[in-house]
Design an enzyme around this catalytic site. Structure first.
Site, PDB file in Angstrom:
ATOM      1  N   GLU A  31       0.730  -1.144   0.184  1.00 57.10           N
ATOM      2  CA  GLU A  31      -0.109  -0.071  -0.079  1.00 57.10           C
ATOM      3  C   GLU A  31       0.812   1.217   0.101  1.00 57.10           C
ATOM      4  O   GLU A  31       1.648   1.347   0.960  1.00 57.10           O
ATOM      5  CB  GLU A  31      -0.861  -0.021   1.311  1.00 57.10           C
ATOM      6  CG  GLU A  31      -1.865   1.318   1.139  1.00 57.10           C
ATOM      7  CD  GLU A  31      -2.817   1.049   2.455  1.00 57.10           C
ATOM      8  OE1 GLU A  31      -3.207   2.187   2.823  1.00 57.10           O
ATOM      9  OE2 GLU A  31      -3.184   0.114   2.751  1.00 57.10           O
ATOM     10  N   HIS A  33      -1.433  10.696   0.524  1.00 61.56           N
ATOM     11  CA  HIS A  33      -1.525   9.190   0.087  1.00 61.56           C
ATOM     12  C   HIS A  33      -1.487   9.397  -1.439  1.00 61.56           C
ATOM     13  O   HIS A  33      -0.707   8.531  -2.259  1.00 61.56           O
ATOM     14  CB  HIS A  33      -2.810   8.749   0.600  1.00 61.56           C
ATOM     15  CG  HIS A  33      -3.167   7.448   0.058  1.00 61.56           C
ATOM     16  ND1 HIS A  33      -2.582   6.123   0.490  1.00 61.56           N
ATOM     17  CD2 HIS A  33      -3.832   7.041  -0.980  1.00 61.56           C
ATOM     18  CE1 HIS A  33      -3.015   5.260  -0.507  1.00 61.56           C
ATOM     19  NE2 HIS A  33      -3.838   5.477  -1.359  1.00 61.56           N
ATOM     20  N   LYS A  71      -7.604  -0.408  11.106  1.00 58.12           N
ATOM     21  CA  LYS A  71      -7.203  -0.839  10.001  1.00 58.12           C
ATOM     22  C   LYS A  71      -5.793  -0.085   9.663  1.00 58.12           C
ATOM     23  O   LYS A  71      -4.901  -0.595   9.323  1.00 58.12           O
ATOM     24  CB  LYS A  71      -8.157  -0.603   8.801  1.00 58.12           C
ATOM     25  CG  LYS A  71      -7.552  -1.198   7.411  1.00 58.12           C
ATOM     26  CD  LYS A  71      -6.669  -0.310   6.543  1.00 58.12           C
ATOM     27  CE  LYS A  71      -6.284  -0.855   5.269  1.00 58.12           C
ATOM     28  NZ  LYS A  71      -5.566  -0.020   4.608  1.00 58.12           N
ATOM     29  N   ASP A  82       2.842 -14.669  11.668  1.00 61.31           N
ATOM     30  CA  ASP A  82       1.244 -14.927  11.155  1.00 61.31           C
ATOM     31  C   ASP A  82       0.286 -13.809  11.436  1.00 61.31           C
ATOM     32  O   ASP A  82      -0.170 -13.588  12.325  1.00 61.31           O
ATOM     33  CB  ASP A  82       0.620 -16.090  11.885  1.00 61.31           C
ATOM     34  CG  ASP A  82      -0.697 -16.723  11.316  1.00 61.31           C
ATOM     35  OD1 ASP A  82      -1.273 -15.921  10.389  1.00 61.31           O
ATOM     36  OD2 ASP A  82      -1.157 -17.689  11.491  1.00 61.31           O
TER      37      ASP A  82
END
Length: 436
Positions: free
Chosen positions: A85, A388, A275, A291
């Site tokens: 991202e 972004h 998130k 993991d």
């Protein structure tokens, strides 16, 4: 239209690829070439990757980046991050630099207890089961000695086993709820082996001591680890928060805290808020061979522990000091699994000075806190899209197959213009018209 096949796993790698490209692609040779171009020329390394999982046909690359200038408990770190991202690594790096001149990040491990359960159904008398369990409890520890002896030598092992009555939730449902210390190992295989031994002991002894039917349903570790906790925080005087003349430190701190408070009470915001935290956490978890799916599941369950999904981070002003912090469950390992197999994982752990599991918990938590700080800082000042989309610019240019000259020209152009998909396309088309 796809097809089914018997015995696919028994085919060679080349045969698997031939079957896939011939049955699923209109241009089989092109598809095969794409798969093969990601193979590693080092045959031993490729075989290592092939054997991580089953039915391997290629490698799927993600970028490995680094975020420098992290100061954690007065020790400098450059943190490896695996993520696709745009702007995540840049945001983490910016937050790290910001806090490095304001005391850095402070962390501590609160607890490291992990959990596993043997789930079983029993239709007999509950009091009889309680008496039986108290009588037999030590047998569970004794029978698992072959599994636990090496872990115990290092200071870990089974901490406790309790019988839990869950019949109010599900008819005749009980569980053996066990807690473990697995030290530098994530411990999944160790915990599951112990649990399966508990189940064997339970089945063997219950038939002799209890009236009624006892059936073990399953034995499995839990990825919800609310007692495997680490705390990370940053703090400084409010007046040191300002970096520009547009907003004072006090105004920024108050707006920042309001943003955190909203995420604490509004689940729709909290999910996106958390998130962003996981952008930082997952990237380091992946880089260090852990993991991330287990971490994600456990973290989001923890965010819901009070009955409503809520923010993982918190902020306050007290006596003129701004503090931003997070307590988060992270069951991580630095031995076992991919940590000793994947060459880049080994490299990432060495970059972090070969941390213990406790040290890695602290580093990962800091990456999440830094990411959240950077996101909230953008949201409450310039807006999230400005930074972004500038980082996303190169992806858009690559999508439109811009050449090197075009990339240089448009990168310069968009320093002073808003980046959107349509704006980039229009600017690129105009540039190409001028050239032609």
């Amino acid at each position: 239209m796809g097809k089914s096949i018997a015995g696919f796993s028994k085919l060679s790698k080349s045969e698997k690829i031939d079957w896939i490209v011939n049955n699923y692609f209109s241009h089989p040779e092109d598809a095969k070439q794409i798969l093969k171009q990601y193979w590693n020329n080092n045959k031993a390394l490729q075989q290592l990757h092939d054997e991580f999982i089953e039915n391997t046909i290629s490698n799927y690359y993600l970028p490995l980046g680094v975020a420098p200038n992290f100061l954690i408990n007065n020790k400098p770190y450059t943190i490896p991050m695996v993520i696709e991202e745009s702007s995540v690594v840049a945001a983490a790096s910016k937050a790290a630099k910001f806090w490095s001149s304001r005391g850095g990040f402070k962390t501590k491990v609160i607890s490291t207890t992990k959990i596993g359960q043997v789930h079983f159904i029993f239709d007999g008398d509950t009091q009889d089961l309680d008496i039986y369990f108290k009588t037999i409890k030590s047998q569970f520890f004794d029978d698992a000695k072959s599994v636990t002896q090496n872990m115990e030598k290092r200071g870990g092992g089974i901490l406790d086993i309790v019988l839990k009555n869950k019949t109010d939730a599900l008819e005749n449902y009980y569980q053996l709820h066990a807690t473990f210390e697995t030290l530098d190992a994530m411990g999944a295989n160790f915990i599951n082996s112990c649990l399966e031994q508990f189940a064997t002991t339970l089945k063997r002894t219950a038939s002799k001591s209890l009236k009624g039917n006892l059936n073990v349903v399953m034995s499995i570790l839990s990825n919800y680890v609310p007692d495997c906790l680490v705390r990370a925080e940053v703090s400084c005087d409010v007046d040191k928060l300002s970096e520009s003349n547009t907003m004072s430190g006090d105004a920024f701190a108050k707006k920042f805290i309001e943003a955190v408070n909203i995420a604490e009470v509004e689940p729709y915001r909290a999910v996106t808020h958390n998130k962003g935290i996981m952008n930082g956490i997952d990237a380091v978890v992946l880089a260090t061979g852990n993991d991330f799916r287990a971490i994600e599941a456990g973290v989001h369950a923890y965010a819901s522990r009070h009955g409503q999904y809520s923010s993982l981070t918190h902020a306050k002003i007290e006596n003129g000091v701004f503090t931003f912090w997070m307590e988060i469950p992270l069951a991580l390992g630095t031995v076992g699994g991919l940590t000793g197999l994947h060459p880049l994982v080994k490299l990432a752990l060495e970059m972090l000075d070969k941390p213990s599991a406790k040290e890695l918990m602290q580093i990962v938590a800091v990456a999440g806190l830094a990411q959240n700080f950077a996101a909230l800082r953008s949201l409450t000042t310039t807006g999230i899209q400005q930074g972004h989309m500038k980082m996303h610019l190169m992806n858009i240019l690559n999508q439109f197959k811009a050449n090197t000259t075009e990339k240089i020209a448009l990168t310069e152009h968009f320093k002073n213009h808003t980046v959107t998909h349509s704006a980039v396309l229009k600017a690129l088309e105009n540039l190409r018209l001028k050239v032609n």
